[in-house]
Design an enzyme around this catalytic site. Sequence first.
Site, short mmCIF file in Angstrom:
data_model
loop_
_atom_site.label_atom_id
_atom_site.label_comp_id
_atom_site.label_asym_id
_atom_site.label_seq_id
_atom_site.Cartn_x
_atom_site.Cartn_y
_atom_site.Cartn_z
N HIS A 163 23.98 -95.18 -59.18
CA HIS A 163 24.57 -96.51 -58.33
C HIS A 163 23.99 -96.61 -57.02
CE1 HIS A 163 27.78 -99.49 -57.51
NE2 HIS A 163 27.76 -99.12 -56.27
N GLU A 164 24.16 -95.50 -56.26
CA GLU A 164 23.51 -95.45 -55.11
C GLU A 164 22.15 -95.54 -54.87
OE1 GLU A 164 25.99 -95.86 -52.93
OE2 GLU A 164 27.53 -95.09 -53.82
N HIS A 187 21.18 -98.99 -54.96
CA HIS A 187 21.24 -99.93 -53.66
C HIS A 187 19.95 -99.91 -52.68
CE1 HIS A 187 25.24 -101.30 -53.51
NE2 HIS A 187 25.67 -100.11 -53.87
N GLU A 217 26.60 -105.04 -54.67
CA GLU A 217 27.28 -104.29 -55.54
C GLU A 217 27.43 -104.65 -56.87
OE1 GLU A 217 28.19 -101.56 -54.43
OE2 GLU A 217 28.43 -101.77 -52.17
#
Length: 647
Positions: free
Chosen positions: A479-480, A483, A502
């Site tokens: 997930h990170e 980004h 997000e």
Amino acid sequence: METQQDPMKDDLPLMANTSYMLVKHYVLDLDVDFKSKVIGGVIVLFFETGSQYRKTSSTGKEVCQSQVDETCKMRASEPCHVPATNASACSSKKEYKDFTAYGKGEEDTSDRNGNHSNKEQTSGISSSEDCCDTENPENKDFLLVLDCCDLAVLKVEEVDVAAVSGIEKLTRLAKPNDVSKELENLRNRIVHELVTLPADRWKEQLYYFTCCSQAPGCGDLLFTTGPWSLEIRKSGIQTPADFPHAIRIWYKTKPEGRSVIWTTDQSGRPCVYTIGSPINNRALFPCQEPPVALSTWQASVRTAADFVVLMSGENSAEPVQLQEGILSWYYYVTMPMPASTFTIAVGCWQEVKQQSSTAPVQTNIEFSLPYSDDDFRCAHVEYPCRFQNPAARLQAVIPYRVFAPWCLMEHCKEHLLQLIPQCLSAAYTTLGTHPFSRLDVLIVPSNFSSLGMASPHIIFLSQSVLPGGTHLCGTRLCHEIAHGWFGLAIGACDWTEEWISEGFATFLEDIFWARAQQLSHDEVKEQQELKALLRWQRLRDEVQNSEEELQVLRPKKESTGELSESGASLVKYGLKAEKSFMQVHYLKGYFLLRSLARTVGEDSYLVCLRKFVHKFHGQLVLSQEILSLVMNPACAVMLQLVSSVML
């Protein structure tokens, strides 16, 4: 005048008048004092005249200014280490005092008229007339407004960049012999030439930024602080074009400042780190917070020798001993980013070393884009972009490091260390070139309020992902990492559209993690269907138990992305305490993107995403730009669905 705000129900004000003056580069020179729980020192800001103020200066020559479409663009760069420039190479030594004078009890200064003060005043969003009267019928001084909160500002002065030896080469003009209006114009001309140097001269640019930041001052500036802003003016200067384009600010943080967390790590050692909410970095340094204020930065941070300084920087800093027991760490960034993405963490971190027996992950993989590079040239301003660099385009796994408190070293070796190259490689095979040249991963203290946070070149992870085993740790890491593309390399023009960041990261974490695990088609489908069900239940519960106004993906509706004349704006519901606990933007965004993928087919959809990344990296976007994803004939079937869902 500013109006009082209720922090429990009102919006977060972005006060900076970026339409008149736009920060292009920050130079920070800071000390971290754990005894007083204060970070302080000096910051030098380099400006360009803003896009909404086209006017001739007092010399009669047209002022060169950034355009709106230029200021909304970011850029990336290749990794190159530039050590901190020796001050002796510059024409002038630092004139400002050491932090030992400012960080340990010095009183704030103010005159009797309140023009040079640190007294807090009632604050909200100033109107454009309060900030700057462009017609100037009453000959008012121009007022520079910066975002600032929970800071003690001690002094502001203009910097004499013309005093730097050899700086006149940038303008090809002779240096005036007397202090005059001509010299003031020269200083601003020098700053303009410096911030607009071609990309292939970035090393020279960093060198001159360092030299200019150490140049002598040439006059104090008047300033006033309020709860949300720092207002600066120079007597007799009525236009942004004539206002000093290089200013130096002495300041210190406050222990209770909301951008900085002073705590202890899991081993009981003191540490400090910055967080991206609730008020971003305005309680760390005076800055311009609106997303449009894309800037680069460099920072020297001094602290006791027991501590390690990690920061959002392109270089892996090596400490330099200044005196016994004191080390200095230097980082820089050449990719313009919002000031809110600046991150620092100082603690007794230990680097988790790779075990020699661990099998290496292939780091150079040929990634074939579904189109020719000539068909999709970079749309951002010119710079040495990683997306156009042949070596970077083959780099499946960028250099990475892991840091943690001593007591969590074994957990990181067991659960985290071997996952990073797998997740990086999976992200690369999905989206292509990594936007950033390196990555640090830090296990932050137990009071960290979320599972993770991504910033340029550094990811914060909660310790709670480690006991969850490979799956929880891997999914959060994916997930990170996502980004890096959505949220950092491609940012939102309006922070209320956080779903752009997000929603994409939540959707892509499943794709990345499935590829990192090398699952079969059936296993991927089973895993993703289960996660979709759990997310649907979570979204349903949140919708049923939260205010409707907080569930809207675009709370500013038709005014999304709009700014006031001065450039000031609001983050709608940015100060709502309950909003920080909600995941509606993650989940609604995820389900929108999942619906698109199911309609078109995942393979075709990922082709569209790669085209979107290649087209919009280095830029800020609104939801409307997401529709560009469907304009290519290969993705045209998605147009009707996207339009119906977002209405």
